[in-house]
Scaffold this motif. Structure first.
Motif, PDB file in Angstrom:
ATOM      1  N   ASN A 163      28.264   4.988  -6.467  1.00  0.00           N
ATOM      2  CA  ASN A 163      28.561   6.306  -7.058  1.00  0.00           C
ATOM      3  C   ASN A 163      28.150   7.436  -6.115  1.00  0.00           C
ATOM      4  OD1 ASN A 163      29.701   5.273  -9.385  1.00  0.00           O
ATOM      5  ND2 ASN A 163      27.773   5.265 -10.535  1.00  0.00           N
ATOM      6  N   PHE A 164      27.043   7.231  -5.412  1.00  0.00           N
ATOM      7  CA  PHE A 164      26.631   8.257  -4.427  1.00  0.00           C
ATOM      8  C   PHE A 164      27.700   8.388  -3.338  1.00  0.00           C
ATOM      9  CE2 PHE A 164      22.950   8.784  -6.642  1.00  0.00           C
ATOM     10  CZ  PHE A 164      21.912   7.903  -6.429  1.00  0.00           C
ATOM     11  N   ILE A 165      28.273   7.274  -2.931  1.00  0.00           N
ATOM     12  CA  ILE A 165      29.339   7.310  -1.915  1.00  0.00           C
ATOM     13  C   ILE A 165      30.512   8.117  -2.457  1.00  0.00           C
ATOM     14  CG2 ILE A 165      31.026   5.939  -0.609  1.00  0.00           C
ATOM     15  CD1 ILE A 165      28.950   3.648  -0.552  1.00  0.00           C
ATOM     16  N   GLU A 166      30.886   7.844  -3.708  1.00  0.00           N
ATOM     17  CA  GLU A 166      31.988   8.586  -4.347  1.00  0.00           C
ATOM     18  C   GLU A 166      31.690  10.089  -4.388  1.00  0.00           C
ATOM     19  OE1 GLU A 166      34.543   6.164  -4.155  1.00  0.00           O
ATOM     20  OE2 GLU A 166      35.138   7.900  -5.393  1.00  0.00           O
ATOM     21  N   GLN A 167      30.398  10.406  -4.653  1.00  0.00           N
ATOM     22  CA  GLN A 167      30.014  11.826  -4.729  1.00  0.00           C
ATOM     23  C   GLN A 167      29.924  12.453  -3.338  1.00  0.00           C
ATOM     24  OE1 GLN A 167      26.286  12.152  -6.995  1.00  0.00           O
ATOM     25  NE2 GLN A 167      26.939  10.398  -8.240  1.00  0.00           N
ATOM     26  N   ASP A 168      30.001  11.580  -2.309  1.00  0.00           N
ATOM     27  CA  ASP A 168      29.944  12.036  -0.909  1.00  0.00           C
ATOM     28  C   ASP A 168      28.650  12.831  -0.648  1.00  0.00           C
ATOM     29  OD1 ASP A 168      31.951  14.054   1.360  1.00  0.00           O
ATOM     30  OD2 ASP A 168      30.731  12.251   1.672  1.00  0.00           O
ATOM     31  N   VAL A 169      27.511  12.250  -1.065  1.00  0.00           N
ATOM     32  CA  VAL A 169      26.224  12.904  -0.806  1.00  0.00           C
ATOM     33  C   VAL A 169      25.963  12.929   0.699  1.00  0.00           C
ATOM     34  CG1 VAL A 169      25.289  12.204  -3.050  1.00  0.00           C
ATOM     35  CG2 VAL A 169      24.941  10.728  -1.042  1.00  0.00           C
ATOM     36  N   ASP A 170      24.995  13.742   1.114  1.00  0.00           N
ATOM     37  CA  ASP A 170      24.684  13.818   2.553  1.00  0.00           C
ATOM     38  C   ASP A 170      23.814  12.640   3.017  1.00  0.00           C
ATOM     39  OD1 ASP A 170      25.999  16.301   2.958  1.00  0.00           O
ATOM     40  OD2 ASP A 170      24.316  17.297   1.961  1.00  0.00           O
ATOM     41  N   TYR A 171      22.892  12.215   2.144  1.00  0.00           N
ATOM     42  CA  TYR A 171      21.991  11.101   2.479  1.00  0.00           C
ATOM     43  C   TYR A 171      21.776  10.247   1.237  1.00  0.00           C
ATOM     44  CZ  TYR A 171      20.967  14.046   6.495  1.00  0.00           C
ATOM     45  OH  TYR A 171      21.100  14.818   7.622  1.00  0.00           O
ATOM     46  N   ILE A 172      21.503   8.966   1.463  1.00  0.00           N
ATOM     47  CA  ILE A 172      21.177   8.044   0.367  1.00  0.00           C
ATOM     48  C   ILE A 172      19.804   7.440   0.639  1.00  0.00           C
ATOM     49  CG2 ILE A 172      21.738   5.814  -0.724  1.00  0.00           C
ATOM     50  CD1 ILE A 172      24.712   6.495  -0.285  1.00  0.00           C
ATOM     51  N   ILE A 173      18.935   7.501  -0.397  1.00  0.00           N
ATOM     52  CA  ILE A 173      17.618   6.841  -0.329  1.00  0.00           C
ATOM     53  C   ILE A 173      17.641   5.674  -1.314  1.00  0.00           C
ATOM     54  CG2 ILE A 173      15.127   7.093  -0.723  1.00  0.00           C
ATOM     55  CD1 ILE A 173      15.449  10.101  -0.209  1.00  0.00           C
ATOM     56  N   ILE A 174      17.173   4.514  -0.869  1.00  0.00           N
ATOM     57  CA  ILE A 174      17.129   3.325  -1.731  1.00  0.00           C
ATOM     58  C   ILE A 174      15.734   2.705  -1.693  1.00  0.00           C
ATOM     59  CG2 ILE A 174      18.084   1.012  -2.165  1.00  0.00           C
ATOM     60  CD1 ILE A 174      20.567   1.882  -0.493  1.00  0.00           C
ATOM     61  N   ASP A 175      15.169   2.418  -2.859  1.00  0.00           N
ATOM     62  CA  ASP A 175      14.011   1.529  -2.927  1.00  0.00           C
ATOM     63  C   ASP A 175      14.556   0.227  -3.522  1.00  0.00           C
ATOM     64  OD1 ASP A 175      10.514   1.786  -3.942  1.00  0.00           O
ATOM     65  OD2 ASP A 175      11.739   0.033  -3.418  1.00  0.00           O
ATOM     66  N   PRO A 176      14.825  -0.774  -2.701  1.00  0.00           N
ATOM     67  CA  PRO A 176      15.575  -1.962  -3.140  1.00  0.00           C
ATOM     68  C   PRO A 176      14.797  -2.859  -4.101  1.00  0.00           C
ATOM     69  CG  PRO A 176      14.853  -2.210  -0.854  1.00  0.00           C
ATOM     70  CD  PRO A 176      14.453  -0.836  -1.270  1.00  0.00           C
ATOM     71  N   ILE A 177      15.360  -3.058  -5.284  1.00  0.00           N
ATOM     72  CA  ILE A 177      14.697  -3.888  -6.303  1.00  0.00           C
ATOM     73  C   ILE A 177      14.439  -5.283  -5.733  1.00  0.00           C
ATOM     74  CG2 ILE A 177      15.025  -5.010  -8.558  1.00  0.00           C
ATOM     75  CD1 ILE A 177      16.733  -2.479  -9.305  1.00  0.00           C
ATOM     76  N   VAL A 178      15.469  -5.838  -5.088  1.00  0.00           N
ATOM     77  CA  VAL A 178      15.302  -7.136  -4.407  1.00  0.00           C
ATOM     78  C   VAL A 178      15.727  -6.979  -2.943  1.00  0.00           C
ATOM     79  CG1 VAL A 178      15.590  -8.537  -6.494  1.00  0.00           C
ATOM     80  CG2 VAL A 178      17.603  -7.916  -5.131  1.00  0.00           C
ATOM     81  N   SER A 179      15.328  -7.931  -2.123  1.00  0.00           N
ATOM     82  CA  SER A 179      15.459  -7.725  -0.671  1.00  0.00           C
ATOM     83  C   SER A 179      16.774  -8.272  -0.102  1.00  0.00           C
ATOM     84  CB  SER A 179      14.277  -8.395   0.042  1.00  0.00           C
ATOM     85  OG  SER A 179      14.170  -9.738  -0.375  1.00  0.00           O
ATOM     86  N   THR A 180      17.610  -8.881  -0.950  1.00  0.00           N
ATOM     87  CA  THR A 180      18.868  -9.450  -0.432  1.00  0.00           C
ATOM     88  C   THR A 180      20.065  -8.893  -1.215  1.00  0.00           C
ATOM     89  OG1 THR A 180      18.570 -11.313  -1.950  1.00  0.00           O
ATOM     90  CG2 THR A 180      17.796 -11.627   0.318  1.00  0.00           C
ATOM     91  N   GLY A 181      21.273  -9.139  -0.675  1.00  0.00           N
ATOM     92  CA  GLY A 181      22.518  -8.716  -1.337  1.00  0.00           C
ATOM     93  C   GLY A 181      22.939  -7.310  -0.984  1.00  0.00           C
ATOM     94  N   TRP A 182      22.488  -6.822   0.194  1.00  0.00           N
ATOM     95  CA  TRP A 182      22.675  -5.407   0.531  1.00  0.00           C
ATOM     96  C   TRP A 182      23.733  -5.114   1.599  1.00  0.00           C
ATOM     97  CZ3 TRP A 182      21.190  -1.512  -2.306  1.00  0.00           C
ATOM     98  CH2 TRP A 182      20.173  -1.737  -3.254  1.00  0.00           C
TER      99      TRP A 182
END
Ligand code: GZL
Length: 373
Positions: free
Chosen positions: A117-136
């Motif tokens: 959804n952030f990509i769709e909103q075309d934000v300038d930056y994305i911050i992620i605190d990944p719940i799990v460490s794989t599948g990214w």
């Protein structure tokens, strides 16, 4: 146009990072932790292309605000509350940001959805605190294709490096420190037999993986017995449930409980109290915790928690540094380690050896508690 500028920016940042990293040890950032960090793995050797000319300006959102999408793990612990507040305080409108915050409620599918959804909103930056460490890797490739720089905080991603920087802690070092402290403490107290029950954090989280791996390395080396190791999901309810079960299954057989965060320790204390099991400095059971949030340190000072290994949640100022570096066309550090301390109740030990490094132990005082997160 904005996406094209950002794409050039990302390529420049990533290519330059690879050049800087290949064949050299990544040094911890200026905010290097009080505890030594194993230097990060240098990125794999690869053919680095000539860096594209980075534009003078990085994109800003409408009305000059820099838009940031933040996909947070959830709201499971005091640590998480402090982490969220750190980001909301730094990335405020008054500071020039438009923060789009999503609490992913410990749901990995929800977190991937939030990033898309952030990509769709075309934000300038994305911050992620990944719940799990794989599948990214797939979704991080989509961010890269969209020209949106990604910054990882706290937990790590193990199956992709398509992000500009990671700001967090070395969880294995935290686990090793807990093990080395327990070795020194049991020796000082002439405790020869060590039978441990572990309440793990959320399954698949890098914090759980690292703390479990580090502590187990010392337990195996010292010949301790880990009677059981189950997930309490980093919550007080989870810690209480697991400890209630442990008190029934292992009655009279354990003398150490390791909780992988303070909220689990709060629940474990309730369960042990109800079962008539004494814990802490004057009890039958040594209680070890991680995070060292304010409430956790209060229990260390009271002697209920014997030692608490800090994990610093206040990453946002360092994330802002990464963004400012990108904004000015620079290349941020790939890894930025947080400053952390090992807290104890008694001053019978002044330091421990972790990975061959002497690391100080800090006796908790009211002044420390008043300044904690
Ligand atoms: C660790 C962080 C963990 C904390 C818990 O960096 O991801 O998640 O230790 C939190 O309190 O729930």
């Amino acid at each position: 146009m904005k996406r094209k500028i950002a794409s050039i920016l990302i390529c420049a940042a990533m290519v330059a990072t690879m050049i800087a990293g290949c064949g050299s040890k990544e040094e911890p950032a200026a905010s290097a932790p009080a505890q030594s960090e194993e230097p990060a793995e240098a990125p794999a050797e690869s053919e680095a292309e000539e860096p594209a000319e980075a534009p003078a300006e990085a994109p800003a959102g409408d009305g000059g605000l820099v838009t940031i999408g933040f996909a947070q793990v959830g709201h499971e612990s005091d640590w998480r509350t402090a982490s969220t507040k750190s980001c909301q305080d730094v990335f405020s409108e008054a500071n020039g940001y438009d923060l789009q915050f999503v609490d992913c409620d410990n749901d990995s599918a929800e977190q991937l959805n939030a990033v898309r959804n952030f990509i769709e909103q075309d934000v300038d930056y994305i911050i992620i605190d990944p719940i799990v460490s794989t599948g990214w890797d797939t979704v991080l490739t989509e961010c890269e294709d969209a020209g949106i720089p990604v910054i990882i905080i706290d937990r790590t991603i193990d199956d992709s490096d398509k992000y500009v920087s990671w700001v967090g802690s070395n969880f294995k070092t935290e686990g090793l420190a807990a093990g080395e402290w327990l070795k020194a403490y049991t020796e000082a107290k002439n405790i020869s037999e060590v039978n441990v029950l572990v309440i793990e954090g959320s399954t698949g989280a890098s914090a759980t993986i690292g703390r479990t791996e580090g502590f187990k390395e010392i337990a195996d080396r010292e010949g301790w017995t880990i009677l059981d190791s189950q997930s309490g999901d980093f919550t007080q309810e989870g810690g209480q449930k697991v400890m209630e079960s442990y008190c029934k299954s292992y009655e009279g057989k354990f003398n150490v409980v390791v909780c992988q965060n303070d909220n689990e320790a709060f629940g474990a204390m309730d369960a042990m109290k109800a079962a008539g099991v004494s814990y802490g400095v004057n009890g039958d059971v040594i209680l070890i915790s991680f995070d060292a949030c304010t409430a956790g340190l209060e229990f260390v000072m009271s002697g209920d928690i014997t030692a608490d290994f800090e994990c610093n949640p206040l990453a946002a100022p360092f994330v802002e540094e990464v963004i400012k570096t990108l904004q000015s066309g620079g290349t941020p550090e790939k890894e930025v380690y947080m400053v952390e301390h090992w807290y104890v109740n008694e001053d019978i030990l002044s330091s421990i050896e972790v990975n061959g490094e002497t690391q100080e132990l800090t006796v908790v005082t009211q002044e420390i508690i008043d300044a904690q997160y």
